[in-house]
Motif scaffolding. Structure first.
Motif, short mmCIF file in Angstrom:
data_model
loop_
_atom_site.label_atom_id
_atom_site.label_comp_id
_atom_site.label_asym_id
_atom_site.label_seq_id
_atom_site.Cartn_x
_atom_site.Cartn_y
_atom_site.Cartn_z
N THR A 1 0.84 -1.20 0.00
CA THR A 1 0.00 0.00 0.00
C THR A 1 0.88 1.25 0.00
O THR A 1 1.86 1.33 0.74
CB THR A 1 -0.90 0.03 1.25
N ASP A 2 0.49 2.22 -0.82
CA ASP A 2 1.15 3.52 -0.81
C ASP A 2 0.09 4.60 -0.63
O ASP A 2 -0.89 4.65 -1.38
CB ASP A 2 1.90 3.75 -2.13
N ILE A 3 0.27 5.45 0.38
CA ILE A 3 -0.66 6.54 0.67
C ILE A 3 -0.01 7.84 0.23
O ILE A 3 1.06 8.21 0.73
CB ILE A 3 -1.02 6.60 2.16
N SER A 4 -0.66 8.54 -0.69
CA SER A 4 -0.10 9.76 -1.25
C SER A 4 0.13 10.81 -0.16
O SER A 4 -0.77 11.11 0.64
CB SER A 4 -1.04 10.31 -2.32
N SER B 1 -18.35 18.87 4.69
CA SER B 1 -19.05 20.03 4.16
C SER B 1 -18.32 20.66 2.98
O SER B 1 -18.92 21.35 2.16
CB SER B 1 -19.22 21.07 5.28
N ALA B 2 -17.01 20.47 2.91
CA ALA B 2 -16.23 21.08 1.83
C ALA B 2 -16.04 20.16 0.64
O ALA B 2 -15.44 20.53 -0.35
CB ALA B 2 -14.88 21.53 2.36
N CYS B 3 -16.55 18.93 0.74
CA CYS B 3 -16.28 17.93 -0.30
C CYS B 3 -17.55 17.14 -0.59
O CYS B 3 -17.75 16.08 -0.02
CB CYS B 3 -15.14 17.00 0.13
N SER C 1 -18.35 15.37 -3.03
CA SER C 1 -18.06 14.07 -3.64
C SER C 1 -16.56 13.83 -3.55
O SER C 1 -15.77 14.77 -3.51
CB SER C 1 -18.54 14.02 -5.09
N SER C 2 -16.15 12.59 -3.50
CA SER C 2 -14.76 12.30 -3.17
C SER C 2 -13.95 11.71 -4.31
O SER C 2 -12.78 11.42 -4.14
CB SER C 2 -14.69 11.37 -1.97
N GLY C 3 -14.54 11.50 -5.48
CA GLY C 3 -13.74 11.05 -6.60
C GLY C 3 -13.93 9.59 -6.96
O GLY C 3 -14.86 8.93 -6.52
N TRP C 4 -13.01 9.10 -7.79
CA TRP C 4 -13.11 7.77 -8.38
C TRP C 4 -12.12 6.79 -7.75
O TRP C 4 -11.07 7.17 -7.27
CB TRP C 4 -12.81 7.84 -9.88
N LYS D 1 -10.65 13.82 -4.19
CA LYS D 1 -10.57 15.27 -4.30
C LYS D 1 -10.00 15.95 -3.05
O LYS D 1 -9.27 16.92 -3.14
CB LYS D 1 -11.97 15.83 -4.59
N LYS D 2 -10.37 15.46 -1.86
CA LYS D 2 -10.01 16.15 -0.64
C LYS D 2 -9.24 15.28 0.35
O LYS D 2 -8.88 15.77 1.42
CB LYS D 2 -11.28 16.66 0.05
#
Length: 501
Positions: A230-233, A439-441, A443-446, A480-481
């Motif tokens: 696993t790699d976490i950006s 609240s700021a996001c 949707s979170s992406g793919w 995204k966030k």
């Protein structure tokens, strides 16, 4: 959902793992593939059971659904004392006004037990001679009854979908397999379809349906090892364990092809389907999720997998003399609960299946393209305690949607040697108000996920085959966030397969 359902389901899956039809030659198998309507052939009476009257028994169908719901709700309330089962007038008064939300229940409960529970409503109706659409309607009523009247929790969006659409897939497969299991034992048929205890007691007749439909059946026993990465950006790899090793696991599985997948022509849903059920147990990697049994989760590796696809509508165009082709609509239901990841999919799509007959060998391949209406994925850095969870996180998985594809290829040589290649691919997008929501996001992406496995096996007798296999799971996210992740899990194994049919 509920501890008693766990016991019922595990018993059912155990009995499913030993299903097989009587051996028939290829000509008989082809003939059985012609008649798919489960209303055409009466089940033969035995003992105190009389001939099926062919009538639709709505009282028995609906009564079975109500009997199960009331019985289970009463058990949860009065015997187990579950808080969510303490329903009353406050839930029943204007129940239709209750807000429908995603729930936070256990992964196994939401995506296996709920389809199984709905499958019991469905089978109660099929046992009473209702057709598939009528049985689905009873299942919708039963699921709504449970969600709105039997729980203090808010009615669940994901539960309603999996208890209805998921139950159609699971219920129809188990209904058909129970009729074929009667060839071995009536008790086995009852174990696969326990709602027959209700219908046969009231009606004194078995459900109607065809038998000798098992086109292929095999039991497979794997022994293997696996390694994960696993790699976490944006995170220093020194702060978490990038590598996990599973030194040993044992994995038995069963594969069933109901009627010939190739050259299939039918208007009846699930007149042809494929079903694979497997379970793994082994030594853990030393890393585990935050749960009630965290220490045990670190020590034990597990994987429970249900993969299925059923033809909803099929045509068999004759493209050439040496090919058997199937084109049509398909329903995909997949559940994969691994120690390292979680993955679920349920939705309809299109499929092409083709067998090419050479002089002394065969090539079989399938390509499915479907839309995962509601599936799930998990998040490594929540499943493993690496990143602090936001307050909004209520579960370690999220409901998702998006396209998916399935590819299967099998080449069989003149001497029976076989090369198998399978791939499952997913593009998952989180539903609104899911795991990474704040609240700021909105949707979170793919999330892009692929699971590929390859196997090569040789026959050592008419019954036994031995082989080697390798499976690769890979996941890449584009959030995204929150931090992106890249995951890989590679599993290698040796296995023996009992080719029972």
């Amino acid at each position: 959902m509920k501890r008693i359902l766990s016991s019922i389901l595990l018993s059912g899956l155990f009995f499913n793992s030993v299903i097989f039809g009587q051996n028939v030659d290829s000509q008989s198998s082809s003939e059985s593939d012609i008649t798919f309507s489960v209303n055409e052939t009466d089940s033969e009476p035995s003992g105190w059971l009389h001939e099926n009257d062919g009538k639709k028994h709505w009282f028995t169908a609906i009564g079975g659904m109500l009997f199960f719901n009331v019985g289970l709700a009463s058990y949860n309330r009065w015997v187990l004392g579950s808080g969510w089962a303490q329903t009353g007038w406050s839930e029943w008064d204007h129940f239709w006004e209750r807000e429908v939300l995603y729930d936070r229940d256990w992964y196994w409960t939401n995506f296996v037990l709920h389809p199984y529970q709905g499958g019991l409503y469905y089978q109660s109706s099929r046992n009473a001679n209702l057709n598939q659409l009528e049985s689905f309607a009873v299942t919708v009523v039963g699921a709504s009854f449970w969600e709105y009247l039997c729980e203090t929790n808010a009615p669940s969006t994901n539960d309603i979908y999996y208890t209805t659409v998921g139950s159609f897939a699971m219920g129809e497969m188990l209904y058909r397999l129970s009729l074929n299991a009667d060839e071995i034992s009536g008790l086995l048929g009852l174990a696969i379809n326990p709602m027959r205890l209700w219908s046969q007691t009231l009606l004194r007749q078995k459900p109607r349906g065809t038998t000798r439909n098992i086109h292929e059946l095999s039991l497979k026993f794997n022994v293997g090892t696996a390694r994960a990465y696993t790699d976490i950006s944006g995170y220093d790899s020194a702060l978490y364990d990038q590598h996990e090793v599973y030194p040993f696991y044992f994995n038995p599985s069963i594969f069933i092809a109901y009627n010939d997948p190739y050259g299939h022509d039918s208007n009846e849903p699930y007149s042809q389907f494929e079903l694979e059920i497997s379970a793994s147990i082994g030594k853990g990697s030393g890393k585990g999720s935050i749960c009630q049994y965290t220490d045990l989760d670190k020590q034990i590796m597990y994987d429970i997998r249900v993969l299925s696809d059923g033809m909803l509508f099929a045509r068999a165009p004759q493209l050439s003399e040496n090919t058997d082709t199937t084109l049509g609509l398909v329903m995909e239901y997949e559940f994969d609960w691994h120690h390292f990841y979680e993955l679920t999919a349920l939705g309809p799509g299109l499929a092409i299946k083709q067998r090419v007959r050479f002089e002394n060998s065969n090539l079989e391949w399938q390509l499915h393209g479907a839309w995962n209406v509601m599936g799930t994925t998990d998040y490594y850095y929540y499943h493993r305690p690496i990143v602090k969870q936001p307050v909004s996180v209520v579960r370690d998985y999220s409901m998702t949607t998006g396209p998916m594809t399935v590819f299967k290829l099998r080449y069989t040589s003149e001497k029976g040697k076989t090369l198998n290649l399978n791939f499952r691919g997913y593009a998952m997008y989180d539903y609104y108000e899911q795991l990474q929501e704040d609240s700021a996001c909105p949707s979170s992406g793919w999330e892009w996920i692929g699971v590929a496995n390859v196997g090569f096996e040789i026959p050592v007798s008419k019954l036994v085959r031995i082989g080697v296999g390798d499976e690769l799971y890979a996941k890449r996210t584009f959030y995204k966030k929150v931090p992106d992740i890249f995951q890989v899990l590679n599993s290698g194994s040796v296995y023996a397969r009992l080719q029972l049919k």
